[in-house]
Design an enzyme around this catalytic site. Structure first.
Site, short mmCIF file in Angstrom:
data_model
loop_
_atom_site.label_atom_id
_atom_site.label_comp_id
_atom_site.label_asym_id
_atom_site.label_seq_id
_atom_site.Cartn_x
_atom_site.Cartn_y
_atom_site.Cartn_z
N SER A 44 31.34 75.37 75.42
CA SER A 44 32.06 74.10 75.34
C SER A 44 32.60 73.79 73.95
CB SER A 44 31.15 72.94 75.80
OG SER A 44 29.99 72.86 75.00
N ASP A 329 29.95 62.80 72.02
CA ASP A 329 28.96 62.42 73.01
C ASP A 329 27.58 62.77 72.45
OD1 ASP A 329 28.75 65.18 73.33
OD2 ASP A 329 29.80 65.22 75.26
N HIS A 332 28.18 66.99 71.71
CA HIS A 332 29.33 67.66 71.09
C HIS A 332 29.92 66.88 69.91
CE1 HIS A 332 29.15 68.94 75.37
NE2 HIS A 332 29.38 70.13 74.84
#
Length: 354
Positions: A44, A329, A332
């Protein structure tokens, strides 16, 4: 040109410097050494939207993700805006973003400027990808082989070979192998001690880089594992006031082994390599955010900033200025933190490759 390289090498010794004024120099160096494009593999941290095309819950193609992207558009990037790889691509003179290979709107003429094969929630261990039904590195490499076929059709055999051999390959993963696999799922701990698991990951990493080399990779940048114990979600789950030292020690030790393995591959395969030390960068930003222009380093910008990521962010309010936060978040980094990581990556590739 030697002056340009020396100047950038000096800049590389300054922590968290701004590369904005030096982009013309970087582009001249990239041009002289025929850096053709950026090709990205990983999780990610570098997935620009491939998971949008998968049957998985690990997605971020909804607001507030993408809040600060162009046109405030969620793309599948796990951040408020662009990723480090997007900034790297812009700095060396290509596009302002790196598209996902599985983007249905990707045009054949876009291929020669680089793509991302990355998939959120994956890792060096294929089982890490299986847990979340995302693209394993093996599958990402399979898509890379498909990419080469499409590229040859678009630009011809000779040009396609030039592009893949002169591309900058960026690999960023490892976090999920520990947090979503070894420390959460029961399978691998029954098979491996922690040290054995790390060695297993390194063997998979070596296998993958050898396959990349067979397919054309000659310049490889590895992004190290971030300080696991400083991730807001992990701190919440472990009720840690500061960063969890035991998990940070795991990440720190693994990064040392990763660098050692990278150096072995560099010698064996004749690669140009560099490791981007995000561990120290993020740890410094978390412990002393104001030094780097942040206000908040202990929690994310979305919701409470302590537990929300992925699906749990859907429809949740976010802070008014994400640039004040290290994390977007609860897992991340923000676009601003990714930009700082990009600057470190650019400095690494200039000082280690040329």
């Amino acid at each position: 040109m030697e002056y340009l390289v020396v100047k950038i090498m000096i800049l590389a010794t300054i922590p968290f410097y701004s590369l904005a004024a030096e982009i013309p120099l970087v582009r001249q160096v990239a041009s002289k050494y025929n850096v053709s494009c950026i090709l990205v593999f990983g999780d990610s941290s570098v997935d620009s939207g491939n998971n949008n095309a998968l049957h998985t819950t690990m997605k971020s193609n909804f607001l507030p993700y993408g809040k600060d992207f162009f046109d405030s558009r969620p793309t599948g990037r796990f951040s408020n805006g662009r990723l480090a790889t997007d900034f790297v691509a812009e700095a060396v003179g290509y596009r302002k973003v790196i598209p996902p290979f599985l983007d249905p709107n990707l045009k054949p003429e876009d291929l020669e400027y680089g793509v991302s094969f990355a998939s959120a929630a994956t890792g060096f261990d294929d089982y890490t990808a299986e847990v979340s039904n995302v693209l394993s590195v093996s599958k990402q490499l399979e898509y890379f082989a498909h990419y080469k076929i499409h590229l040859r059709r678009e630009v011809g055999e000779e040009r396609a070979e030039f592009i893949t051999r002169n591309a900058l390959y960026i690999i960023s993963m490892g976090t999920n192998d520990f947090l979503q696999n070894y420390f959460l799922e029961p399978t691998r701990p029954k098979q491996f001690s922690l040290e054995e698991f790390e060695n297993f990951l390194l063997s998979r990493f070596a296998k993958d880089v050898k396959e990349m080399h067979r397919l054309g990779a000659r310049r490889v940048i590895i992004v190290g594992v971030l300080p696991l114990g400083c991730i807001p979600l992990i701190k919440t789950l472990r009720s840690a006031e500061g960063c969890d030292k035991s998990l940070n020690s795991v990440a720190h030790a693994f990064n040392a082994k990763l660098l050692q393995q990278l150096n072995i591959l560099k010698t064996k395969l004749g690669l140009r390599t560099a490791l981007v030390d995000v561990y120290d960068m993020i740890q410094r930003a978390v412990t002393n955010p104001k030094k780097y222009g942040f206000v908040e380093g202990s929690k994310g910008c979305v919701g409470t900033g302590t537990i929300e990521y992925g699906d749990s962010c859907k429809g949740v309010n976010s802070c008014s200025d994400a640039d004040k936060y290290v994390f977007w978040d609860a897992v991340h980094p923000t676009q601003k933190m990714y930009k700082l990581i990009a600057e470190e990556a650019i400095a690494s590739f200039v000082t280690n490759f040329f």
